[in-house]
Every structure is written in C-alpha cells, then in structure tokens.
Design a protein around this motif. Structure first.
Motif, PDB file in Angstrom:
ATOM      1  N   GLY A  31       0.804  -1.207   0.000  1.00  0.00           N
ATOM      2  CA  GLY A  31       0.000   0.000   0.000  1.00  0.00           C
ATOM      3  C   GLY A  31       0.842   1.263   0.000  1.00  0.00           C
ATOM      4  N   GLU A  32       0.170   2.355  -0.293  1.00  0.00           N
ATOM      5  CA  GLU A  32       0.804   3.673  -0.346  1.00  0.00           C
ATOM      6  C   GLU A  32       0.444   4.459   0.905  1.00  0.00           C
ATOM      7  OE1 GLU A  32       2.780   5.049  -2.796  1.00  0.00           O
ATOM      8  OE2 GLU A  32       2.819   3.024  -3.622  1.00  0.00           O
ATOM      9  N   PRO A  33       1.399   5.177   1.478  1.00  0.00           N
ATOM     10  CA  PRO A  33       1.092   5.997   2.651  1.00  0.00           C
ATOM     11  C   PRO A  33      -0.094   6.925   2.393  1.00  0.00           C
ATOM     12  CG  PRO A  33       3.450   5.912   2.327  1.00  0.00           C
ATOM     13  CD  PRO A  33       2.820   5.254   1.116  1.00  0.00           C
ATOM     14  N   GLY A  34      -0.984   6.989   3.380  1.00  0.00           N
ATOM     15  CA  GLY A  34      -2.175   7.828   3.271  1.00  0.00           C
ATOM     16  C   GLY A  34      -3.393   7.102   2.727  1.00  0.00           C
ATOM     17  N   HIS A  35      -3.189   5.913   2.185  1.00  0.00           N
ATOM     18  CA  HIS A  35      -4.314   5.124   1.679  1.00  0.00           C
ATOM     19  C   HIS A  35      -4.750   4.120   2.729  1.00  0.00           C
ATOM     20  CE1 HIS A  35      -2.651   6.638  -2.149  1.00  0.00           C
ATOM     21  NE2 HIS A  35      -3.924   6.692  -2.467  1.00  0.00           N
ATOM     22  N   ARG A  36      -5.907   3.561   2.523  1.00  0.00           N
ATOM     23  CA  ARG A  36      -6.445   2.599   3.483  1.00  0.00           C
ATOM     24  C   ARG A  36      -5.879   1.210   3.297  1.00  0.00           C
ATOM     25  NH1 ARG A  36     -12.544   3.329   5.068  1.00  0.00           N
ATOM     26  NH2 ARG A  36     -12.563   5.571   5.345  1.00  0.00           N
ATOM     27  N   ALA A  37      -5.667   0.544   4.415  1.00  0.00           N
ATOM     28  CA  ALA A  37      -5.333  -0.874   4.391  1.00  0.00           C
ATOM     29  C   ALA A  37      -6.618  -1.680   4.583  1.00  0.00           C
ATOM     30  CB  ALA A  37      -4.328  -1.209   5.485  1.00  0.00           C
ATOM     31  N   ALA A  38      -7.527  -1.188   5.445  1.00  0.00           N
ATOM     32  CA  ALA A  38      -8.802  -1.864   5.682  1.00  0.00           C
ATOM     33  C   ALA A  38      -9.703  -0.953   6.525  1.00  0.00           C
ATOM     34  CB  ALA A  38      -8.577  -3.179   6.419  1.00  0.00           C
ATOM     35  N   PRO A  39     -11.015  -1.045   6.390  1.00  0.00           N
ATOM     36  CA  PRO A  39     -11.746  -1.662   5.293  1.00  0.00           C
ATOM     37  C   PRO A  39     -11.756  -0.733   4.087  1.00  0.00           C
ATOM     38  CG  PRO A  39     -13.305  -0.669   6.803  1.00  0.00           C
ATOM     39  CD  PRO A  39     -11.919  -0.469   7.390  1.00  0.00           C
ATOM     40  N   GLY A  50     -16.794   1.695  11.770  1.00  0.00           N
ATOM     41  CA  GLY A  50     -16.584   3.057  12.269  1.00  0.00           C
ATOM     42  C   GLY A  50     -15.135   3.489  12.390  1.00  0.00           C
ATOM     43  N   SER A  51     -14.213   2.635  11.937  1.00  0.00           N
ATOM     44  CA  SER A  51     -12.795   2.983  12.013  1.00  0.00           C
ATOM     45  C   SER A  51     -12.051   2.339  10.854  1.00  0.00           C
ATOM     46  CB  SER A  51     -12.204   2.526  13.352  1.00  0.00           C
ATOM     47  OG  SER A  51     -12.340   1.126  13.505  1.00  0.00           O
ATOM     48  N   ARG A  52     -10.756   2.694  10.736  1.00  0.00           N
ATOM     49  CA  ARG A  52      -9.971   2.190   9.619  1.00  0.00           C
ATOM     50  C   ARG A  52      -8.509   2.062  10.020  1.00  0.00           C
ATOM     51  NH1 ARG A  52     -10.793   7.633   9.031  1.00  0.00           N
ATOM     52  NH2 ARG A  52      -8.981   8.894   8.489  1.00  0.00           N
ATOM     53  N   ILE A  53      -7.786   1.288   9.221  1.00  0.00           N
ATOM     54  CA  ILE A  53      -6.331   1.206   9.325  1.00  0.00           C
ATOM     55  C   ILE A  53      -5.787   1.873   8.068  1.00  0.00           C
ATOM     56  CG2 ILE A  53      -4.304  -0.306   9.349  1.00  0.00           C
ATOM     57  CD1 ILE A  53      -5.863  -0.577  11.923  1.00  0.00           C
ATOM     58  N   ASP A  54      -4.994   2.920   8.253  1.00  0.00           N
ATOM     59  CA  ASP A  54      -4.354   3.593   7.125  1.00  0.00           C
ATOM     60  C   ASP A  54      -2.899   3.151   7.030  1.00  0.00           C
ATOM     61  OD1 ASP A  54      -6.615   4.964   6.398  1.00  0.00           O
ATOM     62  OD2 ASP A  54      -5.893   6.938   6.996  1.00  0.00           O
ATOM     63  N   VAL A  55      -2.414   3.086   5.799  1.00  0.00           N
ATOM     64  CA  VAL A  55      -1.022   2.733   5.542  1.00  0.00           C
ATOM     65  C   VAL A  55      -0.175   3.958   5.866  1.00  0.00           C
ATOM     66  CG1 VAL A  55       0.635   2.036   3.758  1.00  0.00           C
ATOM     67  CG2 VAL A  55      -1.708   1.153   3.697  1.00  0.00           C
ATOM     68  N   GLY A  56       0.879   3.735   6.638  1.00  0.00           N
ATOM     69  CA  GLY A  56       1.778   4.827   6.992  1.00  0.00           C
ATOM     70  C   GLY A  56       3.108   4.697   6.267  1.00  0.00           C
TER      71      GLY A  56
END
Length: 127
Positions: A31-39, A50-56
């Motif tokens: 993944g690219e930083p700033g984009h979502r990993a899930a969901p 109600g939440s997310r994991i973002d790629v850092g």
C-alpha cells in the motif's frame, strides 16, 4: 467496560482476520502511505465498523524496514460517539503499529505478525 473506540478496533481486527488477502496486505506492508489498508472506503463495513487502518510511512529500526499503520475513526461511522470524535479531527491517530517488511514469511510467521499487529494497536490505543 471497553470504550467504543476499543470496541471499534476489535471489530476492525475481526474484519481483517476474516480474509486471508486482507491479512496479507497488512503483513506484507503493501500500500501507499495515506491510503487505506482496511476496510475499503464505502460499503457497509466502513460505516458499521466506524474505524480504519491507514497505511503509513516506512521507517527504519535497527537496520530493518518497518511499515507503520495508523488506526483512525471514520466520519461516516454509524455509532454517534465515534462519528462525533471523528468530526472533531478525522485525521487523529488513535493508535499505531509497526510491522517488519518481509517478503518470505511462512503462514506461521504471518499469523504471528498479525498477533503482534493487533497487540501493538491495542497497547498503543490513545483515546
């Protein structure tokens, strides 16, 4: 009693662990930083969880490369408490986890990496 933020993190981890491809995306540091990993953005999981994991960013520790992941709340959360917190600052990072980037993990290694990932997110949770 766990907070709504903690419950959302638990629901998100359950969602990630349901799918081998979701786990692999995180464990392999894709993944690219700033984009979502899930969901994925949109759909019913995004609002329900109600939440997310973002790629850092990629960081270096002791000569090894790690991918940092960030736990954040969603503006479109169904839960009013989560939605209100997200509205105050939708970019606030509630927790982070760093996973070593390795291309040759066995299935057992991937399972251990997911346990480490979940443990870090739980331990680093700031409300």
């Amino acid at each position: 009693m766990p907070s709504k933020t903690k419950k959302s993190l638990e629901a998100l981890m359950a969602y990630i662990k349901q799918s081998k491809s979701r786990r692999a995306t995180i464990v392999r540091g894709q993944g690219e930083p700033g984009h979502r990993a899930a969901p994925a953005r949109g759909g019913n999981h995004d609002a329900r969880i109600g939440s997310r994991i973002d790629v850092g960013e990629i960081i270096k520790k002791a000569g090894k490369e790690y991918r940092r992941y960030k736990f954040q709340l969603n503006l479109n959360a169904q839960d009013s408490t989560l939605k209100k917190k997200a509205a105050q600052d939708s970019h606030k990072v509630y927790s982070t986890a760093d996973l070593e980037i390795k291309g040759d993990r066995t299935e057992e290694d991937e399972e251990q990496a997911m346990r480490d990932f979940e443990e870090q997110l739980s331990k680093n949770l700031r409300e």
